[in-house]
Write an enzyme that holds these catalytic residues in place. Structure first.
Site, PDB file in Angstrom:
ATOM      1  N   ARG A  64       2.434 -19.163 -16.119  1.00  0.00           N
ATOM      2  CA  ARG A  64       3.137 -19.820 -17.232  1.00  0.00           C
ATOM      3  C   ARG A  64       2.149 -20.505 -18.187  1.00  0.00           C
ATOM      4  O   ARG A  64       2.343 -20.474 -19.407  1.00  0.00           O
ATOM      5  CB  ARG A  64       4.147 -20.835 -16.691  1.00  0.00           C
ATOM      6  CG  ARG A  64       4.992 -21.477 -17.766  1.00  0.00           C
ATOM      7  CD  ARG A  64       6.181 -22.207 -17.169  1.00  0.00           C
ATOM      8  NE  ARG A  64       7.088 -22.682 -18.210  1.00  0.00           N
ATOM      9  CZ  ARG A  64       7.320 -23.959 -18.471  1.00  0.00           C
ATOM     10  NH1 ARG A  64       6.708 -24.911 -17.762  1.00  0.00           N
ATOM     11  NH2 ARG A  64       8.162 -24.298 -19.422  1.00  0.00           N
ATOM     12  N   HIS A  68       1.956 -19.944 -22.211  1.00  0.00           N
ATOM     13  CA  HIS A  68       2.018 -21.062 -23.153  1.00  0.00           C
ATOM     14  C   HIS A  68       0.716 -21.234 -23.925  1.00  0.00           C
ATOM     15  O   HIS A  68       0.713 -21.799 -25.016  1.00  0.00           O
ATOM     16  CB  HIS A  68       2.403 -22.355 -22.421  1.00  0.00           C
ATOM     17  CG  HIS A  68       3.856 -22.409 -22.060  1.00  0.00           C
ATOM     18  ND1 HIS A  68       4.534 -23.579 -21.839  1.00  0.00           N
ATOM     19  CD2 HIS A  68       4.778 -21.419 -21.895  1.00  0.00           C
ATOM     20  CE1 HIS A  68       5.810 -23.319 -21.540  1.00  0.00           C
ATOM     21  NE2 HIS A  68       5.968 -22.007 -21.565  1.00  0.00           N
ATOM     22  N   ASP A  69      -0.389 -20.769 -23.373  1.00  0.00           N
ATOM     23  CA  ASP A  69      -1.646 -20.762 -24.124  1.00  0.00           C
ATOM     24  C   ASP A  69      -1.573 -19.711 -25.229  1.00  0.00           C
ATOM     25  O   ASP A  69      -1.804 -20.001 -26.401  1.00  0.00           O
ATOM     26  CB  ASP A  69      -2.820 -20.475 -23.181  1.00  0.00           C
ATOM     27  CG  ASP A  69      -4.160 -20.549 -23.907  1.00  0.00           C
ATOM     28  OD1 ASP A  69      -4.259 -21.285 -24.914  1.00  0.00           O
ATOM     29  OD2 ASP A  69      -5.119 -19.875 -23.461  1.00  0.00           O
ATOM     30  N   ASN A  96       5.966 -28.242 -22.477  1.00  0.00           N
ATOM     31  CA  ASN A  96       4.911 -28.466 -21.476  1.00  0.00           C
ATOM     32  C   ASN A  96       5.027 -29.794 -20.741  1.00  0.00           C
ATOM     33  O   ASN A  96       4.615 -29.912 -19.580  1.00  0.00           O
ATOM     34  CB  ASN A  96       3.533 -28.423 -22.156  1.00  0.00           C
ATOM     35  CG  ASN A  96       3.219 -27.056 -22.742  1.00  0.00           C
ATOM     36  OD1 ASN A  96       3.672 -26.035 -22.213  1.00  0.00           O
ATOM     37  ND2 ASN A  96       2.461 -27.034 -23.821  1.00  0.00           N
ATOM     38  N   HIS A 195       9.803 -14.564 -14.334  1.00  0.00           N
ATOM     39  CA  HIS A 195      10.713 -15.483 -13.643  1.00  0.00           C
ATOM     40  C   HIS A 195      11.197 -14.910 -12.320  1.00  0.00           C
ATOM     41  O   HIS A 195      12.125 -15.441 -11.722  1.00  0.00           O
ATOM     42  CB  HIS A 195      11.898 -15.855 -14.547  1.00  0.00           C
ATOM     43  CG  HIS A 195      11.510 -16.727 -15.711  1.00  0.00           C
ATOM     44  ND1 HIS A 195      12.412 -17.147 -16.666  1.00  0.00           N
ATOM     45  CD2 HIS A 195      10.317 -17.269 -16.064  1.00  0.00           C
ATOM     46  CE1 HIS A 195      11.781 -17.903 -17.562  1.00  0.00           C
ATOM     47  NE2 HIS A 195      10.514 -17.989 -17.225  1.00  0.00           N
TER      48      HIS A 195
HETATM   49  C1  HEM Z   1      11.643 -15.593 -22.633  1.00  0.00           C
HETATM   50  C2  HEM Z   1      11.500 -16.872 -22.891  1.00  0.00           C
HETATM   51  C3  HEM Z   1      11.148 -17.885 -21.847  1.00  0.00           C
HETATM   52  C4  HEM Z   1      11.741 -19.086 -21.686  1.00  0.00           C
HETATM   53  C5  HEM Z   1      12.852 -19.680 -22.536  1.00  0.00           C
HETATM   54  C6  HEM Z   1      11.115 -19.711 -20.538  1.00  0.00           C
HETATM   55  C7  HEM Z   1      11.428 -20.969 -20.072  1.00  0.00           C
HETATM   56  C8  HEM Z   1      11.012 -21.475 -18.866  1.00  0.00           C
HETATM   57  C9  HEM Z   1      11.443 -22.722 -18.300  1.00  0.00           C
HETATM   58  C10 HEM Z   1      12.411 -23.702 -18.950  1.00  0.00           C
HETATM   59  C11 HEM Z   1      10.854 -22.851 -17.098  1.00  0.00           C
HETATM   60  C12 HEM Z   1      11.016 -24.000 -16.106  1.00  0.00           C
HETATM   61  C13 HEM Z   1       9.976 -25.068 -16.389  1.00  0.00           C
HETATM   62  C14 HEM Z   1      10.207 -26.327 -15.587  1.00  0.00           C
HETATM   63  O1  HEM Z   1      11.309 -26.519 -15.063  1.00  0.00           O
HETATM   64  O2  HEM Z   1       9.284 -27.161 -15.484  1.00  0.00           O
HETATM   65  C15 HEM Z   1      10.028 -21.696 -16.903  1.00  0.00           C
HETATM   66  C16 HEM Z   1       9.259 -21.453 -15.794  1.00  0.00           C
HETATM   67  C17 HEM Z   1       8.398 -20.398 -15.676  1.00  0.00           C
HETATM   68  N1  HEM Z   1       8.100 -19.467 -16.658  1.00  0.00           N
HETATM   69 FE1  HEM Z   1       9.162 -19.137 -18.321  1.00  0.00          FE
HETATM   70  N2  HEM Z   1      10.175 -18.877 -20.040  1.00  0.00           N
HETATM   71  C18 HEM Z   1      10.140 -17.749 -20.810  1.00  0.00           C
HETATM   72  C19 HEM Z   1       9.277 -16.687 -20.681  1.00  0.00           C
HETATM   73  C20 HEM Z   1       8.234 -16.642 -19.771  1.00  0.00           C
HETATM   74  C21 HEM Z   1       7.148 -15.706 -19.808  1.00  0.00           C
HETATM   75  C22 HEM Z   1       6.946 -14.644 -20.890  1.00  0.00           C
HETATM   76  C23 HEM Z   1       6.362 -15.980 -18.737  1.00  0.00           C
HETATM   77  C24 HEM Z   1       5.075 -15.336 -18.305  1.00  0.00           C
HETATM   78  C25 HEM Z   1       4.706 -14.110 -18.628  1.00  0.00           C
HETATM   79  C26 HEM Z   1       6.979 -17.072 -18.026  1.00  0.00           C
HETATM   80  C27 HEM Z   1       6.550 -17.587 -16.838  1.00  0.00           C
HETATM   81  C28 HEM Z   1       7.173 -18.608 -16.158  1.00  0.00           C
HETATM   82  C29 HEM Z   1       6.882 -18.958 -14.789  1.00  0.00           C
HETATM   83  C30 HEM Z   1       5.978 -18.173 -13.861  1.00  0.00           C
HETATM   84  C31 HEM Z   1       7.642 -20.096 -14.485  1.00  0.00           C
HETATM   85  C32 HEM Z   1       7.633 -20.908 -13.189  1.00  0.00           C
HETATM   86  C33 HEM Z   1       6.523 -21.950 -13.307  1.00  0.00           C
HETATM   87  C34 HEM Z   1       6.342 -22.839 -12.083  1.00  0.00           C
HETATM   88  O3  HEM Z   1       6.980 -22.640 -11.055  1.00  0.00           O
HETATM   89  O4  HEM Z   1       5.485 -23.749 -12.175  1.00  0.00           O
HETATM   90  N3  HEM Z   1       8.090 -17.470 -18.696  1.00  0.00           N
HETATM   91  N4  HEM Z   1      10.130 -20.882 -17.998  1.00  0.00           N
END
Ligand code: HEM
Ligand SMILES: *[C@@H]1O[C@H](CO)[C@@H](O)[C@H](O)[C@H]1NC(C)=O
Ligand SMILES: *[C@@H]1O[C@H](CO)[C@@H](O)[C@H](O)[C@H]1NC(C)=O
Length: 321
Positions: A64, A68-69, A96, A195
């Protein structure tokens, strides 16, 4: 006459040279550090193996960070910069703040890399490699990481706020935010498969499990159990119901069953243009893996700093003094 044509050909050679150096400058390459840091890939791989065996979620957190970078002024390590009294970075941007994690792991890898190859490898490249290695560690696809990114000396909190998608985003917003970075709808749907691993906080999935009508009722009830209508904002739930520590195509199967955790997740399968692709990925893990890998390579190529632009940061948290 002779001197005129000499001048003309000199001019031609010079312009060809500048054309060559321009294109060489913009290009990342897999063997960028082969001479200057031959052990780089092994150092990152073993450090990520250690970090993920200590805490499997770290693969998700680092992945993630890379997303975000790259979405904020390109893959330039800008998300890694700490705020200070004289510097506002991206760590406190809404997407972030109290959410982005894994910085200590990047610091540890950077220290190991510095010990072998002083002032040579960018933090941006370390993040690209660590993300890939974390995915592989949890059973995901392999891809070759192109290298040669340099680190930013600036960051942008406002761009982080504006350019990163929010969990409340609609399908059309998701598509347009990715399109703004040169990624098409298919890339967006494949990358959202990230995800399949990791966790999200109640505050980000609450509206979906209480207000949306495209959720499986028993799934919504299950998640409401640890995410009350008010309070418990930081309570965690797995983004992939069944296997948060294994990188696979279950994420898409969940969407077919209306068990996506975030509003933005379920938008990919809710009578919209991505439904067919979600169904294909749910049935065909190899297709998901190859599209994910291809899209990660595109994500990693978003406007990197190269050549003599930026710097090789010595400490990923601050610009060189
Ligand atoms: C499509 C739009 C996306 C949205 C709206 C989104 C939003 C989010 C949100 C709200 C979280 C939870 C953060 C938290 O509760 O602290 C999350 C977690 C995560 N996102 Fe996304 N995300 C998106 C796309 C992506 C993409 C493109 C990637 C990587 C290629 C990604 C990788 C991750 C990962 C791996 C997590 C889990 C992080 C952890 O467990 O520390 N996401 N995302
Ligand atoms: C679900 O909600 C959406 C938008 O909030 C609405 O357009 C749709 O008609 C609703 N569907 C049902 C079955 O209630
Ligand atoms: C999708 O369309 C079907 C069939 O028209 C309908 O029953 C269902 O409620 C729709 N789902 C959503 C989330 O709007």
């Amino acid at each position: 006459m002779a001197s005129m044509s000499n001048i003309a050909s000199l001019f031609l050679v010079l312009s060809l040279l500048s054309l060559l150096s321009f294109s060489a400058k913009a290009q990342l390459s897999a063997n960028f550090y082969d001479e200057t840091c031959p052990n780089l890939q092994a150092i990152v791989r073993s450090a990520m193996a250690q970090a993920v065996s200590n805490e499997p979620r770290m693969a998700a957190s680092v992945l993630r960070l890379f997303f975000h970078d790259c979405f904020v002024n390109g893959c330039d390590g800008s998300i890694l910069l700490d705020d200070s009294p004289t510097f506002t970075g991206e760590k406190n941007a809404f997407p972030n703040k109290k959410s982005a994690r894994g910085f200590e792991v990047i610091d540890a890898i950077k220290s190991s890399v510095e010990a072998s190859c002083e002032a040579t490898v960018s933090c941006a490249d370390i993040l690209a490699l660590a993300s890939r290695d974390g995915v592989i560690k949890l059973g995901g696809p392999k891809w070759t990481v192109a290298l040669g990114r340099r680190d930013a000396t600036s960051a942008s909190q406002s761009t982080a706020n504006n350019d990163l998608p929010a969990p409340s985003s609609s399908l059309s917003t998701l598509i347009s935010k990715f399109a703004a970075k040169g990624l098409n709808a298919r890339d967006m749907t494949a990358l959202s498969g990230a995800h399949t691993i990791g966790q999200a906080q109640c505050q980000f999935f609450r509206p979906h499990i209480y207000n949306d009508n495209n959720t499986d009722p028993s799934f919504a009830t299950l998640r409401q159990g640890n995410c009350p209508r008010s309070g418990g904002d930081t309570n965690l739930a797995p983004l992939d119901l069944h296997s948060p520590n294994r990188f696979g195509s279950e994420y898409y199967k969940n969407l077919l069953g209306y068990q996506g955790l975030l509003h933005s997740d379920q938008e990919l399968f809710s009578n919209g243009t991505q439904d067919g692709l979600v169904w294909q990925y749910s049935q065909n893990r190899d297709l998901f893996f190859s599209d994910f890998a291809a899209a990660m390579i595109k994500l990693g190529a978003i406007t990197p700093l190269t050549g003599s632009d930026g710097e090789i940061r010595l400490n990923c948290r601050k610009v060189n003094s």
